[in-house]
Design a protein around this motif. Structure first.
Motif, short mmCIF file in Angstrom:
data_model
loop_
_atom_site.label_atom_id
_atom_site.label_comp_id
_atom_site.label_asym_id
_atom_site.label_seq_id
_atom_site.Cartn_x
_atom_site.Cartn_y
_atom_site.Cartn_z
N VAL A 195 -8.88 3.69 -3.68
CA VAL A 195 -7.52 3.47 -4.15
C VAL A 195 -7.51 2.70 -5.47
O VAL A 195 -8.48 2.02 -5.82
N ASP A 196 -6.41 2.83 -6.21
CA ASP A 196 -6.20 2.03 -7.42
C ASP A 196 -5.73 0.65 -6.97
O ASP A 196 -4.67 0.53 -6.36
N PHE A 197 -6.51 -0.39 -7.29
CA PHE A 197 -6.22 -1.73 -6.79
C PHE A 197 -5.71 -2.62 -7.93
O PHE A 197 -6.40 -2.85 -8.91
N ASP A 198 -4.47 -3.10 -7.77
CA ASP A 198 -3.84 -3.99 -8.73
C ASP A 198 -3.77 -5.39 -8.11
O ASP A 198 -2.91 -5.66 -7.28
N VAL B 114 0.34 7.68 -3.58
CA VAL B 114 -0.24 7.53 -4.92
C VAL B 114 -1.57 6.81 -4.86
O VAL B 114 -2.16 6.52 -5.91
N GLU B 115 -2.02 6.48 -3.64
CA GLU B 115 -3.32 5.81 -3.43
C GLU B 115 -3.41 4.54 -4.27
O GLU B 115 -4.35 4.35 -5.04
N GLN B 116 -2.44 3.68 -4.09
CA GLN B 116 -2.39 2.43 -4.85
C GLN B 116 -2.13 1.25 -3.93
O GLN B 116 -1.29 1.34 -3.02
N SER C 284 -1.38 -3.03 -4.23
CA SER C 284 -1.12 -4.22 -5.04
C SER C 284 -1.21 -5.43 -4.13
O SER C 284 -0.79 -5.39 -2.97
N TYR D 270 0.84 -1.19 0.00
CA TYR D 270 0.00 0.00 0.00
C TYR D 270 0.88 1.25 0.00
O TYR D 270 1.73 1.42 0.88
#
Length: 212
Positions: free
Chosen positions: A206-209, A103-105, A107, A99
């Motif tokens: 958030v951007d979730f990968d 960058v609010e990401q 993975s 986390y």
């Protein structure tokens, strides 16, 4: 911004010289790996503060950081960098979460696949199959080096330094020759880290990968 790849109990006596001479290189490597795993198994978990220095291939200090680390067996990890940038790495036993709030990401990786580029997970009690991808060497009574056998691994070596049963320093070497030195302080083995440290809830927005 990037998450620096990264993010410990061994018998105190070395094997007698006569036994070492009688062992093949393969048997010696297996024995060394067994000694390291026995040392790690003796500690069920710990928490600590860390100071990190990142050194490039030319020997220049390019970054420093501080944070906290918590490990609990089996397969649980909480690694939080607090300064200069905030990042969080959490293993809940099945998934490894990265986390980056800036960058609010987020993975997510299957823990069995993530160990290649996050070998510190070996400290949390992964099974013997995971160790087959590494070569373990004993540098001294309190020092071990874990070397990746994969040509594609981003992290090539993990060097561990103990003081008795406490891990006090580890160094991560990546494929470019960059070194990350982590010096641990305020190491606490009892009580074990709280279970809540190893839980991760996906933040909203958030951007979730998802790589699982």
């Amino acid at each position: 911004m990037k998450v620096l790849t990264i993010k410990r109990a061994i018998i105190s006596l070395l094997l007698p010289a006569s036994m070492l001479l009688a062992m093949t290189p393969s048997a010696m490597a297996t024995e060394t790996s067994t000694r390291l795993k026995a040392k790690l198994n003796a500690v069920q978990g710990f928490s600590a503060d860390f100071n990190q220095d990142v050194i490039d291939a030319d020997g220049n200090v390019i970054q420093t950081a501080t944070g906290t680390l918590a490990v609990k067996r089996p397969n649980l990890l909480n690694w939080e960098t607090k300064a200069p940038d905030e990042t969080l790495v959490v293993s809940d036993g099945e998934t490894l979460w990265f986390y980056n709030p800036f960058v609010e990401q987020v993975s997510a990786f299957n823990i069995g696949n993530a160990v290649t580029n996050t070998p510190i997970l070996l400290l949390t009690g992964l099974n013997d199959k995971a160790w087959q991808d590494y070569k373990v060497a004993q540098i001294s009574k309190d020092e071990f080096r874990i070397e990746s056998l994969s040509e594609d691994a981003q992290v090539k070596n993990l060097h561990l330094l103990f003081n008795n049963n406490d891990l006090v320093k580890f160094t991560v070497e990546d494929a470019t020759g960059q070194l990350s030195h982590f010096n641990l302080s305020n190491v606490i083995n009892t009580p074990l880290p709280a279970a809540a440290l190893f839980e991760f809830t996906l933040p909203e927005g958030v951007d979730f990968d998802d790589q699982r």
